[in-house]
Design a protein around this motif. Structure first.
Motif, PDB file in Angstrom:
ATOM      1  N   GLY A 228      45.359  42.330  55.063  1.00  0.00           N
ATOM      2  CA  GLY A 228      46.159  42.086  56.023  1.00  0.00           C
ATOM      3  C   GLY A 228      45.587  41.741  57.344  1.00  0.00           C
ATOM      4  O   GLY A 228      46.016  41.744  58.552  1.00  0.00           O
ATOM      5  N   ASP A 229      43.961  41.754  57.182  1.00  0.00           N
ATOM      6  CA  ASP A 229      43.249  41.528  58.696  1.00  0.00           C
ATOM      7  C   ASP A 229      43.384  40.057  58.353  1.00  0.00           C
ATOM      8  O   ASP A 229      42.983  39.204  57.509  1.00  0.00           O
ATOM      9  CB  ASP A 229      42.223  42.325  58.643  1.00  0.00           C
ATOM     10  N   GLN A 230      43.357  39.642  59.039  1.00  0.00           N
ATOM     11  CA  GLN A 230      43.334  37.777  59.528  1.00  0.00           C
ATOM     12  C   GLN A 230      42.060  37.401  60.671  1.00  0.00           C
ATOM     13  O   GLN A 230      41.801  37.972  60.953  1.00  0.00           O
ATOM     14  CB  GLN A 230      44.487  37.480  61.110  1.00  0.00           C
ATOM     15  N   ILE A 231      41.005  36.500  59.383  1.00  0.00           N
ATOM     16  CA  ILE A 231      39.802  36.079  59.581  1.00  0.00           C
ATOM     17  C   ILE A 231      40.064  34.778  59.636  1.00  0.00           C
ATOM     18  O   ILE A 231      41.009  34.104  59.896  1.00  0.00           O
ATOM     19  CB  ILE A 231      39.586  36.226  58.623  1.00  0.00           C
TER      20      ILE A 231
ATOM     21  N   SER B 113      40.230  43.211  48.811  1.00  0.00           N
ATOM     22  CA  SER B 113      38.461  43.102  50.241  1.00  0.00           C
ATOM     23  C   SER B 113      38.040  44.495  49.241  1.00  0.00           C
ATOM     24  O   SER B 113      38.286  45.694  48.649  1.00  0.00           O
ATOM     25  CB  SER B 113      38.671  44.068  51.159  1.00  0.00           C
TER      26      SER B 113
ATOM     27  N   THR C  26      45.044  35.257  55.785  1.00  0.00           N
ATOM     28  CA  THR C  26      44.562  37.030  55.635  1.00  0.00           C
ATOM     29  C   THR C  26      44.285  37.630  54.413  1.00  0.00           C
ATOM     30  O   THR C  26      44.235  36.369  53.550  1.00  0.00           O
ATOM     31  CB  THR C  26      46.616  37.438  55.954  1.00  0.00           C
ATOM     32  N   VAL C  27      43.404  38.556  55.228  1.00  0.00           N
ATOM     33  CA  VAL C  27      43.323  38.460  53.674  1.00  0.00           C
ATOM     34  C   VAL C  27      44.199  38.916  52.452  1.00  0.00           C
ATOM     35  O   VAL C  27      45.360  40.434  52.954  1.00  0.00           O
ATOM     36  CB  VAL C  27      42.100  40.899  54.015  1.00  0.00           C
TER      37      VAL C  27
ATOM     38  N   SER D  81      41.310  29.526  58.289  1.00  0.00           N
ATOM     39  CA  SER D  81      41.419  30.876  58.450  1.00  0.00           C
ATOM     40  C   SER D  81      42.534  31.266  57.903  1.00  0.00           C
ATOM     41  O   SER D  81      42.969  30.783  57.340  1.00  0.00           O
ATOM     42  CB  SER D  81      41.885  30.528  60.348  1.00  0.00           C
TER      43      SER D  81
ATOM     44  N   LYS E 296      34.915  46.743  55.461  1.00  0.00           N
ATOM     45  CA  LYS E 296      34.580  46.226  56.873  1.00  0.00           C
ATOM     46  C   LYS E 296      36.388  45.959  56.727  1.00  0.00           C
ATOM     47  O   LYS E 296      36.882  45.584  58.349  1.00  0.00           O
ATOM     48  CB  LYS E 296      33.147  45.060  58.128  1.00  0.00           C
ATOM     49  N   TRP E 297      36.226  44.844  55.581  1.00  0.00           N
ATOM     50  CA  TRP E 297      38.276  44.105  55.881  1.00  0.00           C
ATOM     51  C   TRP E 297      38.865  45.018  55.077  1.00  0.00           C
ATOM     52  O   TRP E 297      38.674  45.948  53.627  1.00  0.00           O
ATOM     53  CB  TRP E 297      38.061  42.767  55.291  1.00  0.00           C
ATOM     54  N   LYS E 298      40.648  44.890  55.403  1.00  0.00           N
ATOM     55  CA  LYS E 298      41.170  45.085  54.513  1.00  0.00           C
ATOM     56  C   LYS E 298      42.337  44.861  53.982  1.00  0.00           C
ATOM     57  O   LYS E 298      42.597  43.289  55.443  1.00  0.00           O
ATOM     58  CB  LYS E 298      41.947  46.812  55.234  1.00  0.00           C
TER      59      LYS E 298
ATOM     60  N   ALA F 160      36.843  38.320  62.817  1.00  0.00           N
ATOM     61  CA  ALA F 160      38.170  39.165  62.647  1.00  0.00           C
ATOM     62  C   ALA F 160      38.841  38.064  63.909  1.00  0.00           C
ATOM     63  O   ALA F 160      37.970  37.828  65.035  1.00  0.00           O
ATOM     64  CB  ALA F 160      38.230  40.095  63.629  1.00  0.00           C
TER      65      ALA F 160
END
Ligand SMILES: NC(=O)c1ccc[n+]([C@@H]2O[C@H](COP(=O)([O-])OP(=O)(O)OC[C@H]3O[C@@H](n4cnc5c(N)ncnc54)[C@H](OP(=O)(O)O)[C@@H]3O)[C@@H](O)[C@H]2O)c1
Length: 333
Positions: free
Chosen positions: A84-87, A76, A72-73, A70, A80-82, A115
């Motif tokens: 700050g996204d948590q994945i 990218s 943080t992006v 797990s 689909k992703w930028k 996500a």
């Protein structure tokens, strides 16, 4: 150049595989990939097999180990992703053919990412990891195939393991009565705390020898395989489901068609690695919502950093771990 620390799988000239803690150059995402500051990973039976070299998991070398992550992006190259996204990511050939999650920075194809669902922290996502996800997938497959509490208690084998412990906890959350089957008689308090209504050792089960014996369980979530699973097929009530997950005790299954044709018992395969994305999202939503475990910290009661992974993997291979190992890398930040 910035460097990162990672557990990497190497194969020597004699084809022996071993995990090593190494420093690597900071990776750059390829087209379609996402760069991730890894917060947590986890250790599953499969990770222990890969890192100790006792199982053939990796198919390319060198390869970063770890089937879960797990984080943080941070960059990218996927629509689909930028940043700050948590994945989170589990399975999908991580640590088999592509680099995995036991690293400070990972580059993973964006199609493999989920996500982080509302209701779960990055830490909780990896307390669950592949083990919790697989337990959730098994419950979902059973419920989709009409498993209800009225069919009888659901037995969980290998109950003190990572998958087993979360299976007990999730089934309990979903309203099922749960019989935990564990070799560890000493783990009664633990299994009760995570949600078991009844606890029994495999030796104490009376499963008989005939193709069909009196029904005892509404269904089974099986992590052990071999003789235990073979015997359990005889005692499943009408229309119950057997979810086959693991082979900790053996890969053979010896049974007859009787449970299937005279009781309508179903044998459901559970394959978390290649689980399709729509089903993956549905399971994670349950895990963050109506089936959200109550026993994260009791089950994932062991935490290590990258340096401690080797010792933890030896313990897992010795069958000495109750519950599961969380690997803290960057943390929630
Ligand atoms: N199909 C999938 O997608 C999938 C996904 C994840 C895991 N798996 C498989 O599922 C199994 C469980 O994984 P895990 O990560 O939960 O492993 P784990 O944490 O090591 O737990 C395995 C449990 O099985 C029991 N066990 C171990 N060795 C045994 C033996 N020789 N005979 C009988 N029971 C034994 C133990 O429970 P007790 O001491 O309580 O009996 C142990 O805690 C493994 O076989 C793994 O490869 C499959």
């Amino acid at each position: 150049m910035t460097s990162i620390r990672a557990i990497q799988l190497h194969r020597d000239d004699d084809k022996r595989v071993q995990g090593k803690l190494v420093e690597l150059p900071e990776p750059t995402p390829a087209d379609g990939e996402v760069k991730i500051a890894v917060a947590y990973s986890s250790l599953n039976f499969k990770d222990a097999l890969a890192i100790t070299g006792k199982g053939k998991i990796a198919k390319a070398f060198p390869l970063i180990a770890g089937i879960d992550l797990s984080g943080t992006v941070t960059e990218s190259r996927h629509a689909k992703w930028k940043a700050g996204d948590q994945i989170l990511a589990t399975g999908y050939m991580l640590s088999e053919t592509v680099d995995g999650g036991l690293t400070e920075t990972a580059c993973v194809h964006g199609d493999k990412l989920v996500a982080l669902p509302a209701g779960l922290s990055m830490r909780q996502a990896m307390q669950l990891g592949t083990a919790g996800f697989t337990a959730g997938l098994a419950v979902q497959r059973m419920v989709e195939n009409r498993q209800t509490p009225e069919l009888g208690p659901v037995a969980v084998t290998g109950a003190t393991g990572g998958v087993g412990s979360f299976a007990v906890n999730i089934l309990s959350q979903a309203g099922f009565s749960v019989t935990a089957i564990s070799r560890k008689d000493s783990a009664r308090d633990y299994l009760t705390a995570v949600g078991a209504d009844d606890i029994v050792t495999p030796d104490a089960l009376e499963l008989g020898e005939r193709p069909l014996e009196s029904g005892q369980f509404g269904g089974v979530i099986d992590n052990v395989g071999g003789d235990l699973l073979s015997s359990l097929t005889r005692v499943i009530n009408e229309h119950g489901n057997i979810a086959s997950i693991g082979l900790a005790g053996g890969f053979k299954l010896s049974t007859t068609v009787m449970p299937f044709i005279l009781r309508g018992v179903s044998l459901l395969g559970v394959h978390s690695v290649g689980c399709p994305m729509d089903q993956r999202l549905s399971v994670w939503n349950h895990l963050a919502g109506d089936w959200k475990p109550t026993a994260f910290d009791q089950i994932a009661s062991h935490t290590t950093d990258l340096d401690g992974v080797f010792d933890a993997c030896s313990q897992i291979m010795d069958g000495a771990v109750t519950g599961r190992y969380l690997v803290e890398i960057g943390g929630e930040g």
